[in-house]
Design a protein around this motif. Structure first.
Motif, short mmCIF file in Angstrom:
data_model
loop_
_atom_site.label_atom_id
_atom_site.label_comp_id
_atom_site.label_asym_id
_atom_site.label_seq_id
_atom_site.Cartn_x
_atom_site.Cartn_y
_atom_site.Cartn_z
N GLN A 1 82.89 42.88 40.07
CA GLN A 1 84.09 42.32 39.38
C GLN A 1 84.71 41.40 40.57
O GLN A 1 84.29 41.47 41.55
N ASN A 2 85.77 40.62 39.88
CA ASN A 2 86.25 39.67 41.17
C ASN A 2 87.30 40.61 41.99
O ASN A 2 88.00 41.62 41.48
N MET A 3 87.35 40.33 43.19
CA MET A 3 87.99 41.35 43.98
C MET A 3 88.90 40.45 44.93
O MET A 3 88.72 39.60 45.76
N ASP A 4 90.39 40.77 44.69
CA ASP A 4 91.41 40.07 45.40
C ASP A 4 92.33 40.95 45.87
O ASP A 4 92.75 41.89 45.14
N TYR A 5 92.53 41.41 47.21
CA TYR A 5 93.69 42.05 47.86
C TYR A 5 93.77 41.49 48.98
O TYR A 5 93.13 41.15 49.91
N GLU A 6 95.14 41.61 49.52
CA GLU A 6 95.78 41.22 50.91
C GLU A 6 96.57 42.16 51.60
O GLU A 6 97.40 42.75 50.87
N ASP A 7 96.17 42.68 52.70
CA ASP A 7 97.19 43.64 53.39
C ASP A 7 97.38 43.08 54.80
O ASP A 7 96.47 43.13 55.80
N PRO A 8 98.20 42.26 54.94
CA PRO A 8 98.41 41.47 56.29
C PRO A 8 98.74 42.48 57.45
O PRO A 8 98.07 42.35 58.67
N TYR B 1 92.06 40.81 54.27
CA TYR B 1 92.04 39.52 53.20
C TYR B 1 90.76 39.64 52.29
O TYR B 1 89.81 39.21 52.94
N ILE B 2 90.80 40.09 51.23
CA ILE B 2 89.70 40.21 50.35
C ILE B 2 89.65 39.39 49.18
O ILE B 2 90.54 39.33 48.34
N HIS B 3 88.49 38.27 49.14
CA HIS B 3 88.62 37.67 48.06
C HIS B 3 87.05 37.23 47.78
O HIS B 3 86.40 36.23 48.45
N VAL B 4 86.46 38.12 46.88
CA VAL B 4 85.16 37.94 46.49
C VAL B 4 85.03 37.70 45.07
O VAL B 4 85.49 38.70 44.21
N ARG B 5 84.06 36.83 44.63
CA ARG B 5 84.03 36.52 43.48
C ARG B 5 82.99 37.45 42.70
O ARG B 5 81.97 37.78 43.11
N LYS B 6 83.17 37.69 41.35
CA LYS B 6 82.10 38.63 40.51
C LYS B 6 80.81 37.78 40.42
O LYS B 6 81.02 36.53 40.28
N GLY B 7 79.61 38.21 40.02
CA GLY B 7 78.75 37.78 39.97
C GLY B 7 77.47 37.84 40.94
O GLY B 7 77.82 38.29 42.04
N ASN B 8 75.99 37.76 40.71
CA ASN B 8 74.97 37.67 41.61
C ASN B 8 75.35 36.70 42.75
O ASN B 8 75.35 35.41 42.33
N GLN B 9 75.19 37.01 44.04
CA GLN B 9 75.31 36.04 45.15
C GLN B 9 74.46 36.58 46.48
O GLN B 9 74.45 37.89 46.34
N VAL B 10 74.35 35.76 47.44
CA VAL B 10 74.05 36.35 48.71
C VAL B 10 75.34 36.46 49.48
O VAL B 10 76.03 35.42 49.91
#
Length: 179
Positions: free
Chosen positions: A28-35, A40-49
């Protein structure tokens, strides 16, 4: 447990980068920020390296509808993918280089020679069905903490690690209440 590895945040990212990333199908898309944690997490859903940074962000991500149960499953799946993809002579020969880049960030009771020995022996591992992961069986205590379930843990250990009889019989936690 004969050996342990303890490492600082960021070490997993270095490890994945040293191994040229890991191909993974992000669920799933992963978006989370905790300064406060500099997280800072921003990872897109799908197959990738995944780069080391994205792989580490993914194992730290907690925003699943199934909460930490899904987080554990994703962590286990990522580690399986990493092992399946990197368990080859090409990467086993990189152990000294990988170890050199992370050794100051790692506490481990295994010597480099032992790592090489086990790394070489793992080349014959059938990664298609030779990797099993499990989560320690637990139960909820009265104060809402989870405690290990001795009987179920012994069953898992006997089934997958072929132990002979209880292995945690004298552990310092209370028995699961019987109702």
């Amino acid at each position: 447990i004969n050996y342990y590895v303890q490492f600082e945040v960021g070490t997993f990212a270095k490890l994945v980068d040293e191994l040229d990333g890991v191909e993974f199908n992000v669920p799933q898309n992963m978006d989370y920020e905790d300064p406060a944690q500099d997280l800072y997490i921003h990872v897109r859903k799908g197959n990738q390296v995944l780069s080391g940074k994205d792989a580490e962000a993914m194992v730290r991500f907690r925003g699943y509808p199934q909460a930490d149960l899904k987080r554990v499953e994703v962590q286990q799946d990522l580690l399986k993918a990493l092992i399946q993809q990197k368990l080859s002579a090409t990467y086993v020969t990189k152990i000294p280089s990988v170890y050199g880049s992370i050794r100051n960030d790692v506490k481990c009771n295994m010597e480099l020679g032992e790592m090489l020995k086990y790394g070489k022996s793992m080349l014959s591992l059938d990664t298609s069905n030779g990797i099993y992961t499990c989560t320690m069986p637990t139960y909820s205590a009265m104060d809402a903490h989870l405690l290990p379930d001795r009987n179920e843990t012994d069953k898992v250990m006997e089934l997958y690690f072929h132990t002979d009889g209880p292995i945690i019989n004298n552990a310092p936690y209370s028995e699961k209440p019987t109702n």
